[in-house]
Write a protein that holds these residues in place. Structure first.
Motif, PDB file in Angstrom:
ATOM      1  N   GLY A 111     -33.775  20.997 -24.932  1.00 48.27           N
ATOM      2  CA  GLY A 111     -32.491  21.446 -26.568  1.00 48.27           C
ATOM      3  C   GLY A 111     -31.922  23.068 -24.889  1.00 48.27           C
ATOM      4  O   GLY A 111     -30.405  23.462 -26.121  1.00 48.27           O
ATOM      5  N   TRP A 112     -32.391  23.597 -24.424  1.00 47.61           N
ATOM      6  CA  TRP A 112     -31.236  23.948 -23.762  1.00 47.61           C
ATOM      7  C   TRP A 112     -29.675  23.461 -23.352  1.00 47.61           C
ATOM      8  O   TRP A 112     -29.188  23.725 -23.651  1.00 47.61           O
ATOM      9  CB  TRP A 112     -32.194  24.514 -22.346  1.00 47.61           C
ATOM     10  CG  TRP A 112     -31.435  25.772 -21.768  1.00 47.61           C
ATOM     11  CD1 TRP A 112     -30.811  26.364 -22.221  1.00 47.61           C
ATOM     12  CD2 TRP A 112     -31.194  24.772 -20.329  1.00 47.61           C
ATOM     13  NE1 TRP A 112     -29.563  26.641 -20.496  1.00 47.61           N
ATOM     14  CE2 TRP A 112     -30.253  26.025 -19.613  1.00 47.61           C
ATOM     15  CE3 TRP A 112     -31.459  24.217 -19.439  1.00 47.61           C
ATOM     16  CZ2 TRP A 112     -29.568  25.946 -18.420  1.00 47.61           C
ATOM     17  CZ3 TRP A 112     -31.188  24.583 -18.235  1.00 47.61           C
ATOM     18  CH2 TRP A 112     -30.177  25.024 -17.446  1.00 47.61           C
ATOM     19  N   ILE A 113     -30.143  22.240 -22.859  1.00 49.29           N
ATOM     20  CA  ILE A 113     -29.091  21.032 -22.429  1.00 49.29           C
ATOM     21  C   ILE A 113     -28.294  20.773 -23.190  1.00 49.29           C
ATOM     22  O   ILE A 113     -26.798  20.799 -22.813  1.00 49.29           O
ATOM     23  CB  ILE A 113     -29.585  19.794 -21.583  1.00 49.29           C
ATOM     24  CG1 ILE A 113     -30.129  20.142 -20.179  1.00 49.29           C
ATOM     25  CG2 ILE A 113     -28.706  19.223 -20.950  1.00 49.29           C
ATOM     26  CD1 ILE A 113     -30.523  19.153 -19.687  1.00 49.29           C
ATOM     27  N   ILE A 114     -28.651  20.109 -25.027  1.00 42.98           N
ATOM     28  CA  ILE A 114     -27.911  20.091 -25.647  1.00 42.98           C
ATOM     29  C   ILE A 114     -27.056  21.493 -26.072  1.00 42.98           C
ATOM     30  O   ILE A 114     -26.297  20.886 -26.479  1.00 42.98           O
ATOM     31  CB  ILE A 114     -28.554  19.393 -27.167  1.00 42.98           C
ATOM     32  CG1 ILE A 114     -29.226  18.937 -26.484  1.00 42.98           C
ATOM     33  CG2 ILE A 114     -28.292  19.939 -27.582  1.00 42.98           C
ATOM     34  CD1 ILE A 114     -30.537  18.237 -27.370  1.00 42.98           C
ATOM     35  N   SER A 115     -28.051  22.578 -26.417  1.00 42.55           N
ATOM     36  CA  SER A 115     -27.028  23.319 -26.679  1.00 42.55           C
ATOM     37  C   SER A 115     -25.879  23.980 -25.357  1.00 42.55           C
ATOM     38  O   SER A 115     -24.512  24.712 -26.385  1.00 42.55           O
ATOM     39  CB  SER A 115     -27.801  24.484 -26.769  1.00 42.55           C
ATOM     40  OG  SER A 115     -29.258  25.071 -27.151  1.00 42.55           O
ATOM     41  N   CYS A 116     -26.275  23.823 -24.100  1.00 40.21           N
ATOM     42  CA  CYS A 116     -24.964  23.888 -22.827  1.00 40.21           C
ATOM     43  C   CYS A 116     -24.110  23.286 -23.125  1.00 40.21           C
ATOM     44  O   CYS A 116     -22.646  23.527 -23.442  1.00 40.21           O
ATOM     45  CB  CYS A 116     -26.003  23.728 -21.346  1.00 40.21           C
ATOM     46  SG  CYS A 116     -27.065  25.265 -21.158  1.00 40.21           S
ATOM     47  N   VAL A 117     -24.200  22.071 -23.992  1.00 35.09           N
ATOM     48  CA  VAL A 117     -23.357  20.455 -23.645  1.00 35.09           C
ATOM     49  C   VAL A 117     -22.622  21.074 -25.033  1.00 35.09           C
ATOM     50  O   VAL A 117     -21.879  21.205 -24.695  1.00 35.09           O
ATOM     51  CB  VAL A 117     -23.763  19.691 -24.001  1.00 35.09           C
ATOM     52  CG1 VAL A 117     -22.788  18.495 -23.928  1.00 35.09           C
ATOM     53  CG2 VAL A 117     -24.493  18.999 -22.528  1.00 35.09           C
ATOM     54  N   LEU A 163     -28.181  28.099 -29.149  1.00 36.98           N
ATOM     55  CA  LEU A 163     -26.327  27.210 -28.788  1.00 36.98           C
ATOM     56  C   LEU A 163     -25.476  28.021 -29.104  1.00 36.98           C
ATOM     57  O   LEU A 163     -24.503  28.974 -28.434  1.00 36.98           O
ATOM     58  CB  LEU A 163     -26.544  26.492 -30.158  1.00 36.98           C
ATOM     59  CG  LEU A 163     -25.028  26.558 -30.230  1.00 36.98           C
ATOM     60  CD1 LEU A 163     -23.684  25.052 -29.417  1.00 36.98           C
ATOM     61  CD2 LEU A 163     -24.296  25.061 -32.071  1.00 36.98           C
ATOM     62  N   TRP A 164     -26.089  29.811 -29.352  1.00 37.06           N
ATOM     63  CA  TRP A 164     -25.167  31.148 -29.990  1.00 37.06           C
ATOM     64  C   TRP A 164     -24.340  31.551 -28.304  1.00 37.06           C
ATOM     65  O   TRP A 164     -23.196  31.584 -28.815  1.00 37.06           O
ATOM     66  CB  TRP A 164     -25.601  31.830 -31.493  1.00 37.06           C
ATOM     67  CG  TRP A 164     -25.621  31.161 -32.275  1.00 37.06           C
ATOM     68  CD1 TRP A 164     -27.118  30.190 -33.042  1.00 37.06           C
ATOM     69  CD2 TRP A 164     -25.414  30.397 -33.510  1.00 37.06           C
ATOM     70  NE1 TRP A 164     -26.674  29.972 -33.832  1.00 37.06           N
ATOM     71  CE2 TRP A 164     -25.538  29.313 -34.213  1.00 37.06           C
ATOM     72  CE3 TRP A 164     -23.662  29.986 -33.243  1.00 37.06           C
ATOM     73  CZ2 TRP A 164     -24.803  28.722 -35.603  1.00 37.06           C
ATOM     74  CZ3 TRP A 164     -23.640  29.454 -34.818  1.00 37.06           C
ATOM     75  CH2 TRP A 164     -23.688  29.082 -35.053  1.00 37.06           C
ATOM     76  N   PRO A 165     -25.528  32.084 -28.097  1.00 40.64           N
ATOM     77  CA  PRO A 165     -24.842  32.822 -26.547  1.00 40.64           C
ATOM     78  C   PRO A 165     -24.192  31.438 -25.706  1.00 40.64           C
ATOM     79  O   PRO A 165     -23.054  32.563 -25.383  1.00 40.64           O
ATOM     80  CB  PRO A 165     -26.464  33.208 -26.333  1.00 40.64           C
ATOM     81  CG  PRO A 165     -27.256  31.676 -26.342  1.00 40.64           C
ATOM     82  CD  PRO A 165     -26.855  31.912 -28.094  1.00 40.64           C
ATOM     83  N   GLY A 179     -23.820  32.934 -20.677  1.00 44.09           N
ATOM     84  CA  GLY A 179     -24.793  32.537 -22.012  1.00 44.09           C
ATOM     85  C   GLY A 179     -25.413  31.863 -21.471  1.00 44.09           C
ATOM     86  O   GLY A 179     -26.910  30.903 -22.233  1.00 44.09           O
ATOM     87  N   VAL A 180     -25.150  30.846 -20.379  1.00 38.88           N
ATOM     88  CA  VAL A 180     -26.134  29.626 -19.954  1.00 38.88           C
ATOM     89  C   VAL A 180     -27.821  30.681 -19.798  1.00 38.88           C
ATOM     90  O   VAL A 180     -29.026  29.892 -19.857  1.00 38.88           O
ATOM     91  CB  VAL A 180     -25.617  28.960 -18.680  1.00 38.88           C
ATOM     92  CG1 VAL A 180     -26.579  27.983 -18.337  1.00 38.88           C
ATOM     93  CG2 VAL A 180     -24.734  28.028 -19.911  1.00 38.88           C
ATOM     94  N   ARG A 181     -27.511  31.134 -19.286  1.00 38.38           N
ATOM     95  CA  ARG A 181     -29.240  32.180 -18.420  1.00 38.38           C
ATOM     96  C   ARG A 181     -29.937  32.548 -19.352  1.00 38.38           C
ATOM     97  O   ARG A 181     -30.588  32.268 -19.814  1.00 38.38           O
ATOM     98  CB  ARG A 181     -28.484  33.241 -18.039  1.00 38.38           C
ATOM     99  CG  ARG A 181     -29.467  34.238 -16.866  1.00 38.38           C
ATOM    100  CD  ARG A 181     -29.318  34.692 -15.876  1.00 38.38           C
ATOM    101  NE  ARG A 181     -27.754  34.855 -15.266  1.00 38.38           N
ATOM    102  CZ  ARG A 181     -27.516  36.120 -15.915  1.00 38.38           C
ATOM    103  NH1 ARG A 181     -28.377  36.846 -16.308  1.00 38.38           N
ATOM    104  NH2 ARG A 181     -26.049  36.763 -15.985  1.00 38.38           N
ATOM    105  N   ILE A 182     -28.812  33.578 -20.945  1.00 37.37           N
ATOM    106  CA  ILE A 182     -28.861  33.662 -22.098  1.00 37.37           C
ATOM    107  C   ILE A 182     -29.968  32.396 -22.954  1.00 37.37           C
ATOM    108  O   ILE A 182     -31.417  32.716 -22.626  1.00 37.37           O
ATOM    109  CB  ILE A 182     -28.670  34.974 -22.584  1.00 37.37           C
ATOM    110  CG1 ILE A 182     -27.902  36.166 -22.246  1.00 37.37           C
ATOM    111  CG2 ILE A 182     -28.684  35.153 -24.212  1.00 37.37           C
ATOM    112  CD1 ILE A 182     -26.794  36.429 -22.622  1.00 37.37           C
ATOM    113  N   ALA A 183     -28.961  31.605 -22.704  1.00 39.76           N
ATOM    114  CA  ALA A 183     -29.435  30.273 -23.757  1.00 39.76           C
ATOM    115  C   ALA A 183     -31.013  29.727 -23.202  1.00 39.76           C
ATOM    116  O   ALA A 183     -32.068  29.492 -24.010  1.00 39.76           O
ATOM    117  CB  ALA A 183     -28.926  29.712 -23.139  1.00 39.76           C
TER     118      ALA A 183
END
Lengths: 275, 271, 253
Positions: free
Chosen positions: A89-95, A153-155, A201-205
């Motif tokens: 989920g994190w990777i998808i959110s980041c990309v 995703l949001w952050p 953002g990536v860190r918060i995510a």
């Protein structure tokens, strides 16, 4: 890289200081251990005197629980399940977040058009949608990953938009004068320029991904460390429940520490340039 | 040889030879219709090959706007800019630019070499070739062997040299400079001025420099265009006649330099 | 006219999205995806009957009390730990550890141990929210200008006054930042704790609706929580602007 006089305190200057601190400060370590002892003693006293609910496990019980957890395969499987769902989920959110953010940020009309929607998405407590998503997708890993993406995703999106907005006008002019093609501009100019914001953002995510993945497991039948905690609690195995909680914390702490380290090495130029 | 010891009123046309940059009836401004804010009115200027033209005017007169027009960053309201007979509609491969804020035009995440080679990468030049050209340009501006440094490891003057090297590596015919030496100390400024003089002589690039510094405009240029008033128009043109070699002491002591200086300052005080 | 154009630019997308949802779901045959008009209808019904208002009151009270406890504890401890270098060094790893515990994992433990009522929910919110507030307060205290510190010492400002008038205001931007981080965490933990086990509150409304297959109510409850969460966060940022106006105006940002 021999000039050091212009540099702000950085990883390089910090490293020797830290080792000096370690040599000098055996006493700090001792005091930290002492503090741990006091915390544990207070806990033990609180359980024995009935200040904490009677079902709370004592320190030796939790210690034993930690050992039971580490030596059981089901614990490692659960940890792996939580880790993979959160990571996916994190990777998808980041990309997705970086791509959309860097698309929206530089275009003023798009930025203005999406601002309310993005603000709403960020402030919306996504976990409230869980029962609905659960109805639609069932208690599956894909439901869990969907929920993680909807939360994390949001952050990334917001930070990427902020990062892309602040592209320096001087650099923007330069890029136009030298007719840098779109794709190269994206990769070598916009992305690095936005990176200090994106990494935040990536860190918060990452924290949110873990929080959401565990939360979903706590609330539904999706397997993972959160589910283990619920099961242990239902089975009145409080020692195990606390042990799992401890590992969940350790896991979150490790992830945060690793990301902070990766970030500071990735952004060495930024600290130098602005410091 | 006894040089003519007086300055000439110059022309907006080239003295002889080919026209490289042709600015024809250019007006610049922001906004449309009634709300239009006119910055620059009907400028005509021809610049020849290897010529050095300074455009000088008081702060806020619209010099930067003019330079944005010449570089294709901002389309003129009226009129055309053409280079080598081709009317430009946007940034053009024959035109490179060096801006005032060197520290903001260099990318802090790229090494000096990468910064210089970056425009070439955009033109699809291969890695070896662009590194070779970057190294060559860095050498021309006196920064050989400094390609692995990052901009923030360098002084302001060195950063501006990198920006110049980047323009040189691009192999453009016209180099536009917008107050390029405004943010460095006096000594560095003299060094950079002489660097530009030497580069013009060695490489034969055509340079259009915009500045508010009258001394700098006269010292560097073959022709000085003075703009003033609102909206800005050309109020004077001066031919310096210094040739291609300059010296910070001798040139500035030259009576022609003093004449030109007095004439421009008087003219600008009136404006 | 200009403001109208600006409003148009910022609002067309949300309006479009809602419109699309409205019409795309109008003839939905999927029982899990009720039409938006139906969702709005049941939402309105349960709001006007007071059912949802009561539920929201319960949830928001729990959230507010939990946050207040977290703020009180976090700020007080933060001032203390931030001012005492040694204490800060000793406790640093433990605070970071507790901060890293996924807050949702606390829910089954606290509710399992303390039962279904309001108190365990308040504790869970408080426990989850205290760490970011504490960490930020410590950072804020550390960041207070050393000159201001020494001036206070030179003038012999009493300890209590010093904390109240020097350290606390100096640390305030960071304290508020901590509250800003804690707020959404609190909302999430509140929702999770109610979805986990409850007999009142918004989470209970959602849980109960989904358990009894009242799908439009489930959607409606989820939307309601979302909108309330959104409003709280927006209100907080307005509050932040007011409280910290000196900070924003001084350009320290």
């Amino acid at each position: 890289m021999t000039t050091t006089h212009t540099r702000a305190p950085s990883a390089e200057t910090k490293a020797p200081r830290r080792s000096a601190l370690l040599q000098r400060d055996w006493s700090l370590l001792a005091q930290r251990l002492g503090a741990l002892g006091i915390i544990l003693a207070l806990w033990q006293a609180a359980v024995l005197t009935g200040l904490l609910p009677s079902i709370t496990p004592t320190v030796p019980e939790v210690t034993l629980g930690l050992w039971t957890a580490v030596t059981s395969t089901s614990f490692w499987t659960a940890l792996g399940q939580t880790l993979s769902a959160a990571t996916a989920g994190w990777i998808i959110s980041c990309v997705l977040g970086v791509f959309l953010g860097l698309l929206i940020g530089p275009l003023r009309w798009l930025d203005r058009s999406t601002s309310v929607t993005v603000e709403f998405g960020r402030a919306f407590p996504t976990i409230a949608l869980m029962p609905v998503i659960l109805l639609l997708l069932g208690a599956t890993t894909s439901m869990q990953i969907t929920m993680v993406v909807l939360s994390a995703l949001w952050p990334v999106l917001v930070q990427s938009i902020l990062g892309a907005r602040r592209l320096d006008p001087g650099i923007a002019d330069t890029v136009r004068i030298y007719r840098i093609p779109r794709l190269l501009w994206f990769r070598r100019v916009l992305l690095p320029s936005a990176l200090p914001f994106v990494t935040t953002g990536v860190r918060i995510a990452a924290s949110i991904s873990i929080l959401a993945a565990v939360g979903i497991e706590v609330l539904t039948q999706v397997p993972g460390i959160g589910r283990m905690i619920t099961l242990a609690q239902e089975a009145q195995r409080w020692d195990l429940a606390f042990a799992y909680l401890f590992f969940a914390g350790l896991f979150g702490w490790t992830v945060t520490a690793l990301l902070a380290r990766a970030e500071s090495s990735l952004l060495a130029w930024n600290r130098q340039a602005s410091g | 040889m006894t040089a003519p010891q007086s300055i000439h009123t110059g022309s907006l046309d080239v003295l002889g030879g080919e026209v490289l940059l042709d600015v024809s009836h250019v007006s610049m401004g922001y906004g449309d219709g009634e709300h239009e804010k006119r910055i620059l009115e009907d400028l005509n200027l021809k610049v020849g090959h290897s010529e050095f033209v300074s455009i000088v005017g008081p702060s806020g007169v619209g010099k930067t706007t003019l330079l944005r027009g010449l570089s294709g960053l901002l389309p003129p309201k009226r009129g055309t800019v053409s280079v080598a007979g081709q009317t430009i509609t946007g940034p053009h491969p024959d035109i490179a630019a060096v801006f005032q804020d060197y520290s903001r035009s260099l990318m802090p995440w790229m090494t000096t070499r990468e910064n210089v080679a970056f425009p070439l990468q955009g033109q699809g030049v291969g890695r070896r070739e662009r590194n070779r050209r970057a190294e060559e340009s860095l050498e021309e501006v006196g920064l050989s062997g400094q390609g692995d440094k990052y901009p923030w490891e360098m002084s302001g003057g060195m950063q501006q040299r990198v920006a110049i090297a980047r323009a040189l590596a691009y192999h453009a015919k016209v180099l536009l400079m917008d107050e390029p030496f405004a943010s460095v100390d006096a000594q560095t400024r003299f060094d950079l001025e002489d660097l530009v003089v030497n580069l013009r002589e060695a490489l034969g690039v055509t340079i259009v420099l915009v500045t508010h510094d009258v001394d700098e405009a006269i010292y560097l240029a073959d022709r000085v265009i003075v703009i003033a008033e609102k909206p800005a128009t050309v109020v004077d043109v001066i031919e310096t006649g210094f040739g291609t070699v300059r010296d910070q002491v001798d040139t500035k002591a030259d009576p022609r330099f003093q004449d030109a200086r007095g004439r421009i300052l008087t003219r600008l005080r009136k404006a | 006219m200009k403001t109208l154009i600006r409003a148009g630019w910022t609002l067309w997308l949300p309006v479009l999205l809602v419109t699309i949802w409205w019409f795309a779901s109008a003839n939905s045959t999927n029982i899990y995806v009720p039409s938006l008009s139906r969702i709005v209808e049941v939402l309105w019904r349960d709001i006007s009957s007071g059912l949802l208002i009561d539920a929201a009151r319960v949830s928001l009270t729990n959230l507010a009390v939990g946050l207040l406890i977290a703020a009180a504890v976090g700020i007080l401890l933060g001032l203390l730990i931030g001012e005492t270098r040694r204490l800060r060094l000793i406790l640093d790893p433990y605070i970071h550890f507790f901060r890293s515990v996924p807050q949702s994992a606390l829910v089954p433990l606290i509710i399992g141990a303390m039962g279904i009522g309001a108190a365990p929910k308040i504790y869970t919110v408080a426990f989850a929210c205290v760490w970011p507030i504490l960490l930020n307060t410590i950072d804020g205290v550390r960041g207070v200008e050393p000159t201001i510190r020494s001036v206070s010492r030179v003038f012999g400002v009493p300890k209590l006054l010093y904390f109240r008038r020097v350290v606390l205001p100096g640390a305030m931007p960071q304290v508020v930042a901590g509250l800003r981080v804690a707020l959404p965490i609190g909302i999430v933990v509140m929702v999770v704790s109610e979805l986990f086990a409850s007999n009142q509150g918004l989470g209970f409304y959602i849980l109960n609706s989904s358990a009894t297959f009242q799908i439009p109510e489930t959607w409606g409850g989820a939307l309601m929580v979302g909108v309330i969460g959104y409003i709280i966060v927006i209100m907080f940022s307005l509050f932040e602007r007011r409280v910290l106006s000196w900070y924003f105006r001084s350009g320290a940002l």
